[in-house]
Design a protein around this motif. Structure first.
Motif, PDB file in Angstrom:
ATOM      1  N   MET A 202     -15.328  -7.975   4.745  1.00  0.00           N
ATOM      2  CA  MET A 202     -16.065  -6.321   4.722  1.00  0.00           C
ATOM      3  C   MET A 202     -16.733  -6.350   4.261  1.00  0.00           C
ATOM      4  O   MET A 202     -17.798  -5.187   5.069  1.00  0.00           O
ATOM      5  CB  MET A 202     -14.441  -5.726   3.437  1.00  0.00           C
ATOM      6  CG  MET A 202     -14.748  -4.414   4.034  1.00  0.00           C
ATOM      7  SD  MET A 202     -14.651  -3.784   6.262  1.00  0.00           S
ATOM      8  CE  MET A 202     -12.790  -4.047   6.312  1.00  0.00           C
TER       9      MET A 202
ATOM     10  N   TYR B 292      -8.037   3.401   0.741  1.00  0.00           N
ATOM     11  CA  TYR B 292      -7.618   3.112   1.782  1.00  0.00           C
ATOM     12  C   TYR B 292      -6.987   3.897   3.037  1.00  0.00           C
ATOM     13  O   TYR B 292      -6.697   3.944   3.652  1.00  0.00           O
ATOM     14  CB  TYR B 292      -6.709   1.466   1.735  1.00  0.00           C
ATOM     15  CG  TYR B 292      -6.905   0.436   0.904  1.00  0.00           C
ATOM     16  CD1 TYR B 292      -8.810   0.090   1.154  1.00  0.00           C
ATOM     17  CD2 TYR B 292      -6.040  -0.689   0.863  1.00  0.00           C
ATOM     18  CE1 TYR B 292      -8.830  -0.973   0.954  1.00  0.00           C
ATOM     19  CE2 TYR B 292      -6.853  -1.729   0.354  1.00  0.00           C
ATOM     20  CZ  TYR B 292      -8.196  -1.950   0.227  1.00  0.00           C
ATOM     21  OH  TYR B 292      -8.968  -3.038   0.186  1.00  0.00           O
TER      22      TYR B 292
ATOM     23  N   SER C 261     -11.100  -8.440   0.869  1.00  0.00           N
ATOM     24  CA  SER C 261     -10.470  -7.219   1.029  1.00  0.00           C
ATOM     25  C   SER C 261     -10.660  -7.175   3.230  1.00  0.00           C
ATOM     26  O   SER C 261      -9.074  -6.092   2.764  1.00  0.00           O
ATOM     27  CB  SER C 261     -11.640  -6.086   0.610  1.00  0.00           C
ATOM     28  OG  SER C 261     -12.793  -6.413   1.139  1.00  0.00           O
TER      29      SER C 261
ATOM     30  N   TYR D  76     -12.741   1.344   7.878  1.00  0.00           N
ATOM     31  CA  TYR D  76     -12.943   1.747   6.560  1.00  0.00           C
ATOM     32  C   TYR D  76     -14.597   1.121   6.400  1.00  0.00           C
ATOM     33  O   TYR D  76     -15.185   1.144   5.032  1.00  0.00           O
ATOM     34  CB  TYR D  76     -12.255   0.849   5.969  1.00  0.00           C
ATOM     35  CG  TYR D  76     -11.707   0.196   5.007  1.00  0.00           C
ATOM     36  CD1 TYR D  76     -11.397   1.033   3.967  1.00  0.00           C
ATOM     37  CD2 TYR D  76     -11.989  -0.803   4.274  1.00  0.00           C
ATOM     38  CE1 TYR D  76     -11.293   1.426   2.704  1.00  0.00           C
ATOM     39  CE2 TYR D  76     -12.216  -0.960   2.625  1.00  0.00           C
ATOM     40  CZ  TYR D  76     -12.491  -0.509   2.093  1.00  0.00           C
ATOM     41  OH  TYR D  76     -11.964  -0.207   0.269  1.00  0.00           O
TER      42      TYR D  76
ATOM     43  N   LEU E  18      -5.356  -0.928   8.681  1.00  0.00           N
ATOM     44  CA  LEU E  18      -6.895  -0.004   8.738  1.00  0.00           C
ATOM     45  C   LEU E  18      -7.222  -0.928   9.108  1.00  0.00           C
ATOM     46  O   LEU E  18      -7.158  -1.985  10.408  1.00  0.00           O
ATOM     47  CB  LEU E  18      -6.884  -0.291   7.596  1.00  0.00           C
ATOM     48  CG  LEU E  18      -6.294   0.475   5.956  1.00  0.00           C
ATOM     49  CD1 LEU E  18      -7.563   0.472   5.162  1.00  0.00           C
ATOM     50  CD2 LEU E  18      -5.736   2.163   6.555  1.00  0.00           C
TER      51      LEU E  18
ATOM     52  N   VAL F 193      -7.013  -4.816   4.157  1.00  0.00           N
ATOM     53  CA  VAL F 193      -7.086  -3.783   5.225  1.00  0.00           C
ATOM     54  C   VAL F 193      -6.484  -4.134   6.277  1.00  0.00           C
ATOM     55  O   VAL F 193      -5.630  -3.637   6.978  1.00  0.00           O
ATOM     56  CB  VAL F 193      -8.798  -3.673   5.814  1.00  0.00           C
ATOM     57  CG1 VAL F 193      -8.654  -2.632   6.985  1.00  0.00           C
ATOM     58  CG2 VAL F 193      -9.432  -2.721   4.328  1.00  0.00           C
ATOM     59  N   LYS F 194      -6.490  -5.202   6.965  1.00  0.00           N
ATOM     60  CA  LYS F 194      -5.394  -5.776   8.155  1.00  0.00           C
ATOM     61  C   LYS F 194      -4.539  -6.169   8.000  1.00  0.00           C
ATOM     62  O   LYS F 194      -3.991  -5.122   9.080  1.00  0.00           O
ATOM     63  CB  LYS F 194      -6.033  -7.185   8.473  1.00  0.00           C
ATOM     64  CG  LYS F 194      -8.031  -7.025   9.273  1.00  0.00           C
ATOM     65  CD  LYS F 194      -7.883  -8.097  10.135  1.00  0.00           C
ATOM     66  CE  LYS F 194      -9.471  -8.294  11.208  1.00  0.00           C
ATOM     67  NZ  LYS F 194      -9.234  -9.607  11.994  1.00  0.00           N
TER      68      LYS F 194
ATOM     69  N   PRO G  95     -10.949  -1.552  10.684  1.00  0.00           N
ATOM     70  CA  PRO G  95     -11.993  -2.514   9.818  1.00  0.00           C
ATOM     71  C   PRO G  95     -12.882  -1.924  10.126  1.00  0.00           C
ATOM     72  O   PRO G  95     -14.276  -1.767   9.022  1.00  0.00           O
ATOM     73  CB  PRO G  95     -11.981  -3.853  10.023  1.00  0.00           C
ATOM     74  CG  PRO G  95     -11.053  -3.838  10.864  1.00  0.00           C
ATOM     75  CD  PRO G  95     -10.225  -2.852  11.670  1.00  0.00           C
TER      76      PRO G  95
ATOM     77  N   HIS H 255       0.636  -1.456   0.016  1.00  0.00           N
ATOM     78  CA  HIS H 255       0.383   0.038  -0.208  1.00  0.00           C
ATOM     79  C   HIS H 255       1.140   1.371  -0.030  1.00  0.00           C
ATOM     80  O   HIS H 255       1.353   1.710   1.449  1.00  0.00           O
ATOM     81  CB  HIS H 255      -1.340   0.053   1.538  1.00  0.00           C
ATOM     82  CG  HIS H 255      -2.095   1.381   0.901  1.00  0.00           C
ATOM     83  ND1 HIS H 255      -2.133   1.752   2.397  1.00  0.00           N
ATOM     84  CD2 HIS H 255      -2.606   1.557   0.137  1.00  0.00           C
ATOM     85  CE1 HIS H 255      -3.301   2.874   1.912  1.00  0.00           C
ATOM     86  NE2 HIS H 255      -3.142   2.526   1.010  1.00  0.00           N
TER      87      HIS H 255
END
Length: 384
Positions: A361, A143, A175, A189, A184, A179-180, A186, A137
């Motif tokens: 997600m 994100y 996703s 988000y 981020l 994300v984890k 969760p 990322h």
């Protein structure tokens, strides 16, 4: 689309080469430059030698070689792309979404794990493409600010294709794993994903019972096998119905090998009957009234032995318990629809590998959206 047709796996004297399989081949062998066309493919670009070459090569050309404009010759103008967190209804939005993701994750590479397919040039083709994506990322986007952290996550894309163009696609991206891994929150988000729907008035709808059971009758003993193309596919649908809708979890010991490997959401790598049973029980611990509905099945003989099956399915029900989706938290009672895909490798009559993709997600987003509606309704009631 009729999905019955040769899988192109048999190879006899004087016959064209078999349709490619990705499991034991390096990438350069999956996109050959000097190979004769292996199956009839009317309307497809000459570069493609079979349907597996098509889906692997065009995905690489668009995403890794950055030839995004190929979408105009590989998708219809009115294509529909169904995702677990939203649906795209035209080609231009596919182009826009691709560009956004390429910018945000420029180092991501999607590696074909396998492609299970059926169909022919007259009826069209159906492919189920399991991709393992790895990247970092490094740029801003959906994100948020770049974290610089890397990730590995699986995606399964099912496509309906006719004469070189994808006209319908289903995407299940893990996703939550992404994300984890990139660090981020969760919960935050999921709220960001839900808010645009709420602001547009696209509200969560609770449809009540899902008809898994009619009144006080038990679940149906026999399942609908009309989507099966072969007796083997029909048998897979029967034991899936037995396990998921009749809740006969002990069936897992009968149809899975003791050494089965389960490749699950959040990049879980688990082994044995106990692990598969726990993941399955955990799904219905979260959604006790869940109704398992297979929507498509196809299969191809596997060069590693046995047959690989792809099943696209949904589960509809309500968030009534604690289960394997730990980020959903305490039961909220909100309606959930799980959009998922599974690939099974069956050898000597037993499942030796299962790959299942569920976008957790999207479940959290559904709960957040329903809670936003509740909060808004409460505010309106207070104002009256």
């Amino acid at each position: 689309m009729a999905t019955k047709g040769t899988n192109g796996s048999e190879k006899g004297a004087g016959a064209p080469p078999a349709v490619l399989q990705s499991e034991r081949r390096d990438f350069v062998d999956m996109v050959p430059t000097d190979r004769a066309r292996a199956q009839p493919m009317r309307g497809f670009d000459p570069i493609y030698t079979d349907i597996v070459d098509y889906i692997v090569r065009c995905t690489h050309r668009i995403w890794d070689e950055r030839d995004v404009g190929l979408i105009y010759s590989h998708y219809t103008h009115n294509c529909v792309v169904y995702g677990a967190t939203g649906t795209i209804y035209n080609r231009e939005d596919v182009v826009h979404d691709t560009i956004k993701r390429l910018f945000m994750l420029p180092e991501r590479r999607g590696m074909a794990t396998h492609v299970i397919w059926n169909g022919n040039e007259d009826d069209g083709f159906y492919t189920s493409h399991l991709v393992t994506g790895a990247g970092r990322h490094s740029q801003p986007g959906i994100y948020g600010k770049p974290t610089g952290r890397s990730f590995v996550a699986r995606t399964i894309a099912d496509c309906m294709i006719y004469e070189n163009k994808i006209y319908r696609e289903w995407l299940v991206v893990d996703s939550m794993a992404q994300v984890k891994q990139i660090g981020l929150d969760p919960q935050a988000y999921a709220e960001e994903l839900a808010r645009p729907y709420f602001e547009k008035g696209l509200l969560a709808v609770d449809m009540g019972e899902n008809r898994r059971m009619i009144g006080q009758y038990p679940p149906e003993t026999e399942c609908d096998t009309s989507i099966a193309n072969t007796p083997e596919e029909a048998e897979v649908l029967r034991w899936l119905h037995e396990i998921h809708n009749r809740r006969m979890f002990g069936k897992i010991r009968e149809v899975y090998a003791p050494t089965v490997q389960y490749h699950g959401p959040l990049m879980k790598e688990l082994y044995g009957h106990g692990a598969v049973t726990h993941q399955t029980v955990g799904l219905y611990a979260t959604i006790p009234d869940g109704f398992y509905i297979p929507q498509h099945i196809c299969s191809t003989p596997c060069e590693e032995g046995g047959t690989k099956f792809a099943v696209r399915w949904i589960v509809e029900g309500h968030h009534l318990g604690w289960g394997v989706f730990e980020d959903l938290g305490a039961p909220t009672g909100k309606r959930l629809q799980v959009m998922a895909m599974s690939h099974f490798h069956i050898r000597d009559g037993k499942v030796v590998d299962e790959w299942t993709n569920i976008d957790e997600m999207s479940l959290l987003m559904q709960i957040k959206l329903a809670q936003m509606v509740d909060k808004d309704s409460a505010v309106l009631s207070d104002d009256i």
